[in-house]
Motif scaffolding. Sequence first.
Motif, PDB file in Angstrom:
ATOM      1  N   LYS A  18      10.385  -3.495  -7.378  1.00  0.00           N
ATOM      2  CA  LYS A  18       9.786  -2.179  -7.711  1.00  0.00           C
ATOM      3  C   LYS A  18       8.777  -2.163  -8.916  1.00  0.00           C
ATOM      4  CE  LYS A  18      14.092   0.725  -7.079  1.00  0.00           C
ATOM      5  NZ  LYS A  18      14.938   1.411  -7.711  1.00  0.00           N
ATOM      6  N   MET A  19       9.085  -3.129  -9.482  1.00  0.00           N
ATOM      7  CA  MET A  19       7.821  -3.457 -10.676  1.00  0.00           C
ATOM      8  C   MET A  19       6.542  -4.046  -9.890  1.00  0.00           C
ATOM      9  SD  MET A  19       9.613  -4.620 -13.952  1.00  0.00           S
ATOM     10  CE  MET A  19       8.167  -4.834 -15.021  1.00  0.00           C
ATOM     11  N   LYS A  20       6.921  -4.897  -8.838  1.00  0.00           N
ATOM     12  CA  LYS A  20       5.690  -5.612  -7.914  1.00  0.00           C
ATOM     13  C   LYS A  20       5.030  -4.429  -7.227  1.00  0.00           C
ATOM     14  CE  LYS A  20       8.022  -8.717  -5.929  1.00  0.00           C
ATOM     15  NZ  LYS A  20       8.428  -9.855  -4.837  1.00  0.00           N
ATOM     16  N   THR A  21       5.754  -3.630  -6.778  1.00  0.00           N
ATOM     17  CA  THR A  21       5.194  -2.595  -5.990  1.00  0.00           C
ATOM     18  C   THR A  21       4.221  -1.539  -6.807  1.00  0.00           C
ATOM     19  OG1 THR A  21       7.118  -2.481  -4.308  1.00  0.00           O
ATOM     20  CG2 THR A  21       5.579  -0.668  -4.409  1.00  0.00           C
ATOM     21  N   GLY A  22       4.816  -1.343  -7.802  1.00  0.00           N
ATOM     22  CA  GLY A  22       4.064  -0.354  -8.888  1.00  0.00           C
ATOM     23  C   GLY A  22       2.715  -1.131  -9.347  1.00  0.00           C
ATOM     24  N   PHE A  23       2.897  -2.268  -9.388  1.00  0.00           N
ATOM     25  CA  PHE A  23       1.804  -2.980 -10.026  1.00  0.00           C
ATOM     26  C   PHE A  23       0.660  -3.247  -8.867  1.00  0.00           C
ATOM     27  CE2 PHE A  23      -0.903  -6.775 -10.249  1.00  0.00           C
ATOM     28  CZ  PHE A  23      -1.477  -6.698 -11.518  1.00  0.00           C
ATOM     29  N   ILE A  24       1.114  -3.133  -7.616  1.00  0.00           N
ATOM     30  CA  ILE A  24       0.098  -3.475  -6.591  1.00  0.00           C
ATOM     31  C   ILE A  24      -0.302  -2.110  -6.360  1.00  0.00           C
ATOM     32  CG2 ILE A  24       0.094  -3.654  -3.885  1.00  0.00           C
ATOM     33  CD1 ILE A  24       2.157  -5.700  -4.265  1.00  0.00           C
ATOM     34  N   MET A  60     -14.182  -3.435 -11.422  1.00  0.00           N
ATOM     35  CA  MET A  60     -13.127  -3.214 -10.511  1.00  0.00           C
ATOM     36  C   MET A  60     -11.808  -4.134 -10.840  1.00  0.00           C
ATOM     37  SD  MET A  60     -15.141  -2.966  -6.775  1.00  0.00           S
ATOM     38  CE  MET A  60     -13.534  -2.816  -5.776  1.00  0.00           C
ATOM     39  N   VAL A  61     -12.102  -5.306 -11.313  1.00  0.00           N
ATOM     40  CA  VAL A  61     -10.844  -6.162 -11.547  1.00  0.00           C
ATOM     41  C   VAL A  61     -10.258  -5.996 -12.908  1.00  0.00           C
ATOM     42  CG1 VAL A  61     -10.129  -8.526 -12.207  1.00  0.00           C
ATOM     43  CG2 VAL A  61     -11.387  -8.065 -10.181  1.00  0.00           C
ATOM     44  N   GLN A  62     -11.082  -5.407 -13.807  1.00  0.00           N
ATOM     45  CA  GLN A  62     -10.635  -4.931 -14.984  1.00  0.00           C
ATOM     46  C   GLN A  62      -9.832  -3.673 -14.967  1.00  0.00           C
ATOM     47  OE1 GLN A  62     -14.118  -4.940 -17.506  1.00  0.00           O
ATOM     48  NE2 GLN A  62     -13.857  -6.857 -18.282  1.00  0.00           N
ATOM     49  N   GLY A  63     -10.271  -2.800 -14.149  1.00  0.00           N
ATOM     50  CA  GLY A  63      -9.533  -1.270 -14.040  1.00  0.00           C
ATOM     51  C   GLY A  63      -8.418  -1.502 -13.276  1.00  0.00           C
ATOM     52  N   GLY A  64      -8.307  -2.410 -12.383  1.00  0.00           N
ATOM     53  CA  GLY A  64      -7.201  -2.331 -11.551  1.00  0.00           C
ATOM     54  C   GLY A  64      -6.327  -3.738 -12.204  1.00  0.00           C
ATOM     55  N   GLY A  65      -6.373  -4.379 -13.040  1.00  0.00           N
ATOM     56  CA  GLY A  65      -5.485  -5.136 -13.867  1.00  0.00           C
ATOM     57  C   GLY A  65      -4.784  -4.183 -14.712  1.00  0.00           C
ATOM     58  N   THR A  66      -5.696  -3.721 -15.552  1.00  0.00           N
ATOM     59  CA  THR A  66      -5.103  -2.539 -16.644  1.00  0.00           C
ATOM     60  C   THR A  66      -4.465  -1.478 -16.002  1.00  0.00           C
ATOM     61  OG1 THR A  66      -7.332  -2.836 -17.985  1.00  0.00           O
ATOM     62  CG2 THR A  66      -6.050  -0.993 -18.448  1.00  0.00           C
ATOM     63  N   PHE A  67      -4.736  -0.715 -14.860  1.00  0.00           N
ATOM     64  CA  PHE A  67      -3.773   0.268 -14.593  1.00  0.00           C
ATOM     65  C   PHE A  67      -2.581  -0.311 -13.706  1.00  0.00           C
ATOM     66  CE2 PHE A  67      -3.115   4.019 -11.906  1.00  0.00           C
ATOM     67  CZ  PHE A  67      -2.975   5.041 -12.672  1.00  0.00           C
ATOM     68  N   GLY A  68      -2.972  -1.275 -13.067  1.00  0.00           N
ATOM     69  CA  GLY A  68      -1.614  -2.131 -12.777  1.00  0.00           C
ATOM     70  C   GLY A  68      -0.461  -2.402 -13.460  1.00  0.00           C
ATOM     71  N   THR A  69      -0.949  -2.937 -14.665  1.00  0.00           N
ATOM     72  CA  THR A  69      -0.098  -3.335 -15.728  1.00  0.00           C
ATOM     73  C   THR A  69       0.542  -2.396 -16.155  1.00  0.00           C
ATOM     74  OG1 THR A  69      -1.319  -5.142 -16.439  1.00  0.00           O
ATOM     75  CG2 THR A  69       0.092  -4.270 -17.918  1.00  0.00           C
ATOM     76  N   PHE A  70       0.138  -1.063 -16.590  1.00  0.00           N
ATOM     77  CA  PHE A  70       0.664   0.290 -17.003  1.00  0.00           C
ATOM     78  C   PHE A  70       1.632   0.645 -15.815  1.00  0.00           C
ATOM     79  CE2 PHE A  70      -3.087   0.412 -20.092  1.00  0.00           C
ATOM     80  CZ  PHE A  70      -2.046   0.093 -20.994  1.00  0.00           C
ATOM     81  N   MET A  71       1.172   0.796 -14.451  1.00  0.00           N
ATOM     82  CA  MET A  71       2.048   1.167 -13.625  1.00  0.00           C
ATOM     83  C   MET A  71       3.409   0.490 -13.308  1.00  0.00           C
ATOM     84  SD  MET A  71       1.118   3.917 -11.713  1.00  0.00           S
ATOM     85  CE  MET A  71       1.716   3.548 -10.130  1.00  0.00           C
ATOM     86  N   ALA A  72       3.323  -1.107 -13.586  1.00  0.00           N
ATOM     87  CA  ALA A  72       4.394  -1.853 -13.580  1.00  0.00           C
ATOM     88  C   ALA A  72       5.311  -1.624 -14.770  1.00  0.00           C
ATOM     89  CB  ALA A  72       3.772  -3.234 -13.492  1.00  0.00           C
ATOM     90  N   ILE A  73       4.631  -1.363 -16.037  1.00  0.00           N
ATOM     91  CA  ILE A  73       5.519  -1.155 -17.222  1.00  0.00           C
ATOM     92  C   ILE A  73       6.399   0.241 -17.012  1.00  0.00           C
ATOM     93  CG2 ILE A  73       5.557  -0.656 -19.502  1.00  0.00           C
ATOM     94  CD1 ILE A  73       3.169  -2.592 -19.805  1.00  0.00           C
ATOM     95  N   GLY A  74       5.514   1.130 -16.514  1.00  0.00           N
ATOM     96  CA  GLY A  74       6.291   2.589 -16.250  1.00  0.00           C
ATOM     97  C   GLY A  74       7.345   2.270 -15.056  1.00  0.00           C
ATOM     98  N   THR A  75       7.111   1.698 -14.060  1.00  0.00           N
ATOM     99  CA  THR A  75       8.129   1.614 -13.256  1.00  0.00           C
ATOM    100  C   THR A  75       9.345   0.603 -13.955  1.00  0.00           C
ATOM    101  OG1 THR A  75       6.609   1.369 -11.354  1.00  0.00           O
ATOM    102  CG2 THR A  75       8.702   0.639 -10.983  1.00  0.00           C
ATOM    103  N   GLY A  76       9.130  -0.294 -14.445  1.00  0.00           N
ATOM    104  CA  GLY A  76      10.059  -1.122 -15.288  1.00  0.00           C
ATOM    105  C   GLY A  76      10.977   0.061 -16.285  1.00  0.00           C
ATOM    106  N   ILE A  77      10.447   0.743 -16.841  1.00  0.00           N
ATOM    107  CA  ILE A  77      10.987   1.676 -17.753  1.00  0.00           C
ATOM    108  C   ILE A  77      12.016   2.490 -17.011  1.00  0.00           C
ATOM    109  CG2 ILE A  77      10.679   3.722 -19.094  1.00  0.00           C
ATOM    110  CD1 ILE A  77       8.211   2.449 -20.440  1.00  0.00           C
ATOM    111  N   ARG A  78      11.636   2.907 -15.671  1.00  0.00           N
ATOM    112  CA  ARG A  78      12.440   3.941 -14.884  1.00  0.00           C
ATOM    113  C   ARG A  78      13.543   3.145 -14.210  1.00  0.00           C
ATOM    114  NH1 ARG A  78       9.018   7.130 -10.811  1.00  0.00           N
ATOM    115  NH2 ARG A  78      11.232   7.961 -10.649  1.00  0.00           N
ATOM    116  N   CYS A  79      13.388   1.753 -14.118  1.00  0.00           N
ATOM    117  CA  CYS A  79      14.626   1.191 -13.491  1.00  0.00           C
ATOM    118  C   CYS A  79      15.974   1.314 -14.309  1.00  0.00           C
ATOM    119  CB  CYS A  79      14.429  -0.336 -13.259  1.00  0.00           C
ATOM    120  SG  CYS A  79      13.113  -0.746 -11.778  1.00  0.00           S
TER     121      CYS A  79
END
Length: 79
Positions: A18-24, A60-79
């Motif tokens: 789920k965290m990988k999917t959130g990051f992607i 693009m890479v900076q924005g993607g990495g930043t937003f992907g990291t926060f999405m992965a963290i948020g998904t990990g909190i929800r697990c």
Amino acid sequence: MPLPTSSFSQQGPTCFDKMKTGFIIGFCVGMASGAVFGGFSALRYGLRGRELINNVGKTMVQGGGTFGTFMAIGTGIRC
């Protein structure tokens, strides 16, 4: 009547999946927003050609990495 149990039961995705999917998903959204905002700001600064492509790609890479990291963290909190 109870359902029969079998040894081949279906399991859902793990928390790491789920965290990988959130990051992607976050990476894709961040890349899209980085393309829009980075492209407009680079054009406003008067960049053309190779400078434009390099600047927009980096944004693009900076924005993607930043937003992907926060999405992965948020998904990990929800697990």
